[in-house]
Write a protein that holds these residues in place. Sequence first.
Motif, PDB file in Angstrom:
ATOM      1  N   ALA A 156      39.720  45.737  71.288  1.00  0.00           N
ATOM      2  CA  ALA A 156      38.663  46.281  70.515  1.00  0.00           C
ATOM      3  C   ALA A 156      38.935  46.515  69.114  1.00  0.00           C
ATOM      4  CB  ALA A 156      38.069  47.621  71.028  1.00  0.00           C
ATOM      5  N   PRO A 157      40.260  47.089  68.826  1.00  0.00           N
ATOM      6  CA  PRO A 157      40.640  47.379  67.410  1.00  0.00           C
ATOM      7  C   PRO A 157      40.362  46.206  66.674  1.00  0.00           C
ATOM      8  CG  PRO A 157      42.484  48.085  68.873  1.00  0.00           C
ATOM      9  CD  PRO A 157      41.416  47.275  69.749  1.00  0.00           C
ATOM     10  N   ALA A 158      40.576  44.907  67.234  1.00  0.00           N
ATOM     11  CA  ALA A 158      40.583  43.783  66.035  1.00  0.00           C
ATOM     12  C   ALA A 158      38.999  43.670  65.566  1.00  0.00           C
ATOM     13  CB  ALA A 158      40.635  42.510  67.004  1.00  0.00           C
ATOM     14  N   PHE A 159      38.251  44.256  66.019  1.00  0.00           N
ATOM     15  CA  PHE A 159      36.911  44.296  65.442  1.00  0.00           C
ATOM     16  C   PHE A 159      36.573  45.183  64.461  1.00  0.00           C
ATOM     17  CE2 PHE A 159      36.524  42.351  69.833  1.00  0.00           C
ATOM     18  CZ  PHE A 159      35.562  41.443  69.300  1.00  0.00           C
ATOM     19  N   ARG A 160      37.557  45.961  64.276  1.00  0.00           N
ATOM     20  CA  ARG A 160      37.571  46.972  62.956  1.00  0.00           C
ATOM     21  C   ARG A 160      39.013  46.714  62.041  1.00  0.00           C
ATOM     22  NH1 ARG A 160      35.141  51.861  63.373  1.00  0.00           N
ATOM     23  NH2 ARG A 160      36.965  52.911  63.737  1.00  0.00           N
ATOM     24  N   GLN A 161      38.616  46.895  60.862  1.00  0.00           N
ATOM     25  CA  GLN A 161      39.552  46.351  59.977  1.00  0.00           C
ATOM     26  C   GLN A 161      39.610  47.577  58.703  1.00  0.00           C
ATOM     27  OE1 GLN A 161      41.543  43.529  59.959  1.00  0.00           O
ATOM     28  NE2 GLN A 161      42.508  44.607  58.209  1.00  0.00           N
ATOM     29  N   ALA A 162      40.983  47.724  58.732  1.00  0.00           N
ATOM     30  CA  ALA A 162      41.261  48.911  57.307  1.00  0.00           C
ATOM     31  C   ALA A 162      40.938  47.961  56.010  1.00  0.00           C
ATOM     32  CB  ALA A 162      42.555  49.198  57.431  1.00  0.00           C
ATOM     33  N   THR A 163      40.112  48.815  55.435  1.00  0.00           N
ATOM     34  CA  THR A 163      39.772  48.241  54.092  1.00  0.00           C
ATOM     35  C   THR A 163      39.943  49.220  52.845  1.00  0.00           C
ATOM     36  OG1 THR A 163      37.291  48.693  54.464  1.00  0.00           O
ATOM     37  CG2 THR A 163      38.031  46.472  54.854  1.00  0.00           C
ATOM     38  N   ILE A 164      40.357  48.631  51.779  1.00  0.00           N
ATOM     39  CA  ILE A 164      40.456  49.695  50.404  1.00  0.00           C
ATOM     40  C   ILE A 164      39.478  49.161  49.523  1.00  0.00           C
ATOM     41  CG2 ILE A 164      42.082  50.293  48.812  1.00  0.00           C
ATOM     42  CD1 ILE A 164      44.390  49.396  50.704  1.00  0.00           C
ATOM     43  N   SER A 165      38.622  50.377  49.114  1.00  0.00           N
ATOM     44  CA  SER A 165      37.749  49.958  47.987  1.00  0.00           C
ATOM     45  C   SER A 165      38.174  50.547  46.743  1.00  0.00           C
ATOM     46  CB  SER A 165      36.398  50.405  48.728  1.00  0.00           C
ATOM     47  OG  SER A 165      36.226  50.027  49.896  1.00  0.00           O
ATOM     48  N   PHE A 166      37.994  49.572  45.800  1.00  0.00           N
ATOM     49  CA  PHE A 166      38.472  50.026  44.268  1.00  0.00           C
ATOM     50  C   PHE A 166      37.732  49.239  43.321  1.00  0.00           C
ATOM     51  CE2 PHE A 166      41.451  46.919  43.695  1.00  0.00           C
ATOM     52  CZ  PHE A 166      41.958  46.901  45.006  1.00  0.00           C
ATOM     53  N   PRO A 167      37.285  49.720  41.895  1.00  0.00           N
ATOM     54  CA  PRO A 167      36.888  48.935  41.030  1.00  0.00           C
ATOM     55  C   PRO A 167      37.907  48.093  40.149  1.00  0.00           C
ATOM     56  CG  PRO A 167      36.999  51.384  40.173  1.00  0.00           C
ATOM     57  CD  PRO A 167      37.658  51.137  41.668  1.00  0.00           C
ATOM     58  N   VAL A 168      37.758  46.881  40.104  1.00  0.00           N
ATOM     59  CA  VAL A 168      38.558  45.805  39.381  1.00  0.00           C
ATOM     60  C   VAL A 168      37.809  45.372  38.083  1.00  0.00           C
ATOM     61  CG1 VAL A 168      39.701  43.703  39.618  1.00  0.00           C
ATOM     62  CG2 VAL A 168      39.695  45.297  41.325  1.00  0.00           C
ATOM     63  N   THR A 169      38.439  45.228  37.181  1.00  0.00           N
ATOM     64  CA  THR A 169      38.000  44.771  35.763  1.00  0.00           C
ATOM     65  C   THR A 169      38.432  43.594  35.689  1.00  0.00           C
ATOM     66  OG1 THR A 169      38.162  46.907  34.707  1.00  0.00           O
ATOM     67  CG2 THR A 169      37.756  45.052  33.343  1.00  0.00           C
ATOM     68  N   VAL A 170      37.538  42.388  35.747  1.00  0.00           N
ATOM     69  CA  VAL A 170      37.889  40.815  35.678  1.00  0.00           C
ATOM     70  C   VAL A 170      38.131  40.580  34.315  1.00  0.00           C
ATOM     71  CG1 VAL A 170      37.255  38.669  36.384  1.00  0.00           C
ATOM     72  CG2 VAL A 170      36.523  40.671  37.658  1.00  0.00           C
ATOM     73  N   GLU A 171      39.479  40.466  33.899  1.00  0.00           N
ATOM     74  CA  GLU A 171      39.774  40.507  32.302  1.00  0.00           C
ATOM     75  C   GLU A 171      39.673  39.365  32.103  1.00  0.00           C
ATOM     76  OE1 GLU A 171      43.513  42.278  31.442  1.00  0.00           O
ATOM     77  OE2 GLU A 171      42.860  44.064  32.413  1.00  0.00           O
ATOM     78  N   ALA A 172      38.852  38.679  30.982  1.00  0.00           N
ATOM     79  CA  ALA A 172      38.749  37.226  30.640  1.00  0.00           C
ATOM     80  C   ALA A 172      40.104  36.925  30.023  1.00  0.00           C
ATOM     81  CB  ALA A 172      37.896  37.130  29.462  1.00  0.00           C
ATOM     82  N   ALA A 173      40.833  37.721  29.761  1.00  0.00           N
ATOM     83  CA  ALA A 173      42.496  37.191  29.242  1.00  0.00           C
ATOM     84  C   ALA A 173      43.248  36.498  30.325  1.00  0.00           C
ATOM     85  CB  ALA A 173      43.087  38.323  28.663  1.00  0.00           C
ATOM     86  N   ILE A 174      43.005  37.008  31.582  1.00  0.00           N
ATOM     87  CA  ILE A 174      43.852  36.487  32.664  1.00  0.00           C
ATOM     88  C   ILE A 174      43.026  35.527  33.311  1.00  0.00           C
ATOM     89  CG2 ILE A 174      44.790  37.042  34.968  1.00  0.00           C
ATOM     90  CD1 ILE A 174      45.307  39.851  33.873  1.00  0.00           C
ATOM     91  N   VAL A 175      41.843  35.478  33.564  1.00  0.00           N
ATOM     92  CA  VAL A 175      41.083  34.316  34.520  1.00  0.00           C
ATOM     93  C   VAL A 175      40.352  33.274  33.436  1.00  0.00           C
ATOM     94  CG1 VAL A 175      40.814  36.317  36.243  1.00  0.00           C
ATOM     95  CG2 VAL A 175      38.722  35.477  34.570  1.00  0.00           C
ATOM     96  N   ASP A 176      40.276  33.627  32.388  1.00  0.00           N
ATOM     97  CA  ASP A 176      39.358  32.408  31.640  1.00  0.00           C
ATOM     98  C   ASP A 176      39.934  32.733  29.980  1.00  0.00           C
ATOM     99  OD1 ASP A 176      37.653  30.671  30.703  1.00  0.00           O
ATOM    100  OD2 ASP A 176      35.970  31.742  30.604  1.00  0.00           O
ATOM    101  N   LYS A 177      41.214  32.150  29.820  1.00  0.00           N
ATOM    102  CA  LYS A 177      41.807  32.335  28.424  1.00  0.00           C
ATOM    103  C   LYS A 177      41.011  31.527  27.433  1.00  0.00           C
ATOM    104  CE  LYS A 177      46.577  32.873  30.213  1.00  0.00           C
ATOM    105  NZ  LYS A 177      47.292  32.240  30.963  1.00  0.00           N
ATOM    106  N   ALA A 178      40.377  30.345  27.904  1.00  0.00           N
ATOM    107  CA  ALA A 178      39.835  29.626  27.148  1.00  0.00           C
ATOM    108  C   ALA A 178      38.191  30.237  26.715  1.00  0.00           C
ATOM    109  CB  ALA A 178      39.393  28.033  27.638  1.00  0.00           C
ATOM    110  N   GLY A 179      37.755  30.969  27.471  1.00  0.00           N
ATOM    111  CA  GLY A 179      36.561  31.584  27.289  1.00  0.00           C
ATOM    112  C   GLY A 179      35.338  30.916  27.425  1.00  0.00           C
ATOM    113  N   THR A 180      35.351  29.751  28.241  1.00  0.00           N
ATOM    114  CA  THR A 180      34.386  28.854  28.355  1.00  0.00           C
ATOM    115  C   THR A 180      33.445  29.153  29.495  1.00  0.00           C
ATOM    116  OG1 THR A 180      35.945  27.429  29.815  1.00  0.00           O
ATOM    117  CG2 THR A 180      35.558  26.871  27.483  1.00  0.00           C
TER     118      THR A 180
END
Lengths: 265, 450
Positions: free
Chosen positions: B61-85
């Motif tokens: 039964a525990p397999a149907f429940r899962q520990a989750t952590i919630s928090f805000p994340v800033t998706v920084e363009a400098a990391i994920v989209d350097k070209a800015g396209t």
Amino acid sequence: MNDMRLVERDVEQVTGKIEARGVQVHYGEKHALKDVDVTILDRTVTAFIGPSGCGKSTFLRCLNRMNDTVASARVEGRITLDGQDIHDPRIDPVQLRAKVGMVFQKPNPFPKSIHDNVAYGPRIHGLARGKAELDAIVETSLRKAALWDEVKDRLDAPGTGLSGGQQQRLCIARAIATSPEVLLMDEPCSALDPIATAQVEELIDELRAQFSVVIVTHSMQQAARVSQKTAFFHLGSLVEYGETGQIFTNPRDPRTEAYITGRIG
Amino acid sequence: MSDVTAGAPGAARGQSLLAGSARTRARRAREWRMKAYGIAAIAISLATLFFMLATIVIDGAPAFRQATISFPVTVEAAIVDKAGTRDPAAMGKVTTIGYKRLLSQGFIAALEARGIDREGITDKDLTAMISDDAAARLRDRVLADPALVGQTIEVTAYATGRIDGYLKGRVTRESAARDSNVTPAQLDLADRLMAAGMLSLRFNWGFLTGPDASDLRPEAAGLGVAIIGSLYMMVLVAIFTVPVGVAASIYLEEFAPKNRLTDLIEVNISNLAAVPSIVFGILGLAIFINFMGLPQSSSLVGALVISLMTLPTIIIATRAAIRAVPPSIRDAAMGIGASKMQVVFHHVLPLAMPGIMTGTILGLASALGETAPLLLIGMVAFVTNFPAGPLEGGVMDPATALPVQVYSWASRSDPAFIERSSGAIIVLLVFLVIMNVAAILLRRRFERRW
């Protein structure tokens, strides 16, 4: 037995419908039927009587080739219907059985509605064009079987929900719906009470006007009541065949006499 | 009884009916013992069944429940989209490592914002509390919707298996002290996160819909591929076996002559039903994969192998159902002049239908639990890609099956997988119960009296 009626019966002029000559049946090693010669007349009720296991049902089943379905059965001899050999390879047993209907010992309606039970035969043989015609066939068949008044309001009810006597009459209606020329009845009243038996016997007498009826029965009274001709079988042989009145009042063979007086069987 | 009374006529005569004779008492005792054996047998079976189900439910039964952590994340363009396209094709070059940095920054920032004490836990250990799976999910989410770049989004990430285990009581501070994957300090932090509402146990849809995951992230492992694989196989098995099985049964029961050949066929069908399933697996490997060249691990091959196994069961059940149709019905139809075909299709089959369906569904249900032959045709493989839809040739894609997934999780080392294995058994049992209920309902629905 009313002697006047016995004489009356002789007056009717009838022709041969089924001729059986030298019919032998083997079930595996067992020789069930030995050299039977019978001429079954048109528009006549013929009763087959005899003790259990004497071969009367076996012979009945030869007449519409129901023995074909028994793997171990072997039928020899010649049986003709209106002069045609029913074992002719050109004859389809399906067509033969449409002409020679059968009613069984135990009422065996299909687990379908009353209407569909009767309509099944006409439907598979294509006897009706359109629903109205089919309904008409169902009605006349049920009327002939003296069941119409009892079931006309519930034709959609299952046939298996009827009482035993009604079920047997339903089976008779089903058998006559294909307008057969011969109706074979294998102890049709053995599972019925006296009232239902009387109804079925009355029905058999009425059916004689159109069909040749062959009835296997254990009840000698029934044979005497409904039949014009009687055949007595014993140990696989046809012992005596003749007018019902003659068989019951003046049997020629001592075995027949012994059976109808209750000394054998 | 007559011989007994004949031996001692006087003894039986004078006795009162109120006083039972020794013989009657002995007979009663025998009856009572017989009944007691029966009740004991049933009680033992029920107890075993209850014990088994209870163990599975408690473990799974525990397999149907899962520990989750919630928090805000800033998706920084400098990391994920350097070209800015904002072009997903160009952004696709950024691997999960980049996204992991985003998560890490977001998590630490969230802790500071809420004033939760880290108590000297390093950044690395902090980030280790979040499943590796979270970075991949965030990457997928951003690639699917490039407009998220530059925004601050709320992320709900799986906690790692150890933190999950701590919430479910599987991991304790004593075990954590001996475990290189988790420290007691992390567990303390988990307590504080719980109090702050950032960490919680939620119903885990991912367990039912997600694909399998590697040994390092048990928290992300799901049954999705296995359920789809099992579903494909059941449908294919039904398509393969029902027409063949019913046709074979009708022929053998109604048309076949009774001779040595049909006797031999009959004996062999019964024998095939008793062949160990692993033998069918070898056969499938040899014929379908090595000879016919069908793709390994595919649900098609699995279905073919299981069809071979299920056919004898279905044929035996169908023949029994056909045989149970009373001969009087056949006689009745023959007597009216129905042909053999008409007798079979108008009367015998409709009456045998409930039996045929019950047999078929029970055959399929046992096929659903079949594991051994699937191991041999490679369905035990680690499959993380979902097979394509049924119309796009998904049955040729690698897939796995529920019982195989149970087997494969049960053999992994992390205790989190044992929990998932039990959870997968629950899912499998639910499917089996559904199929059995369907069999019962169909039988009720089609059953007619004659």
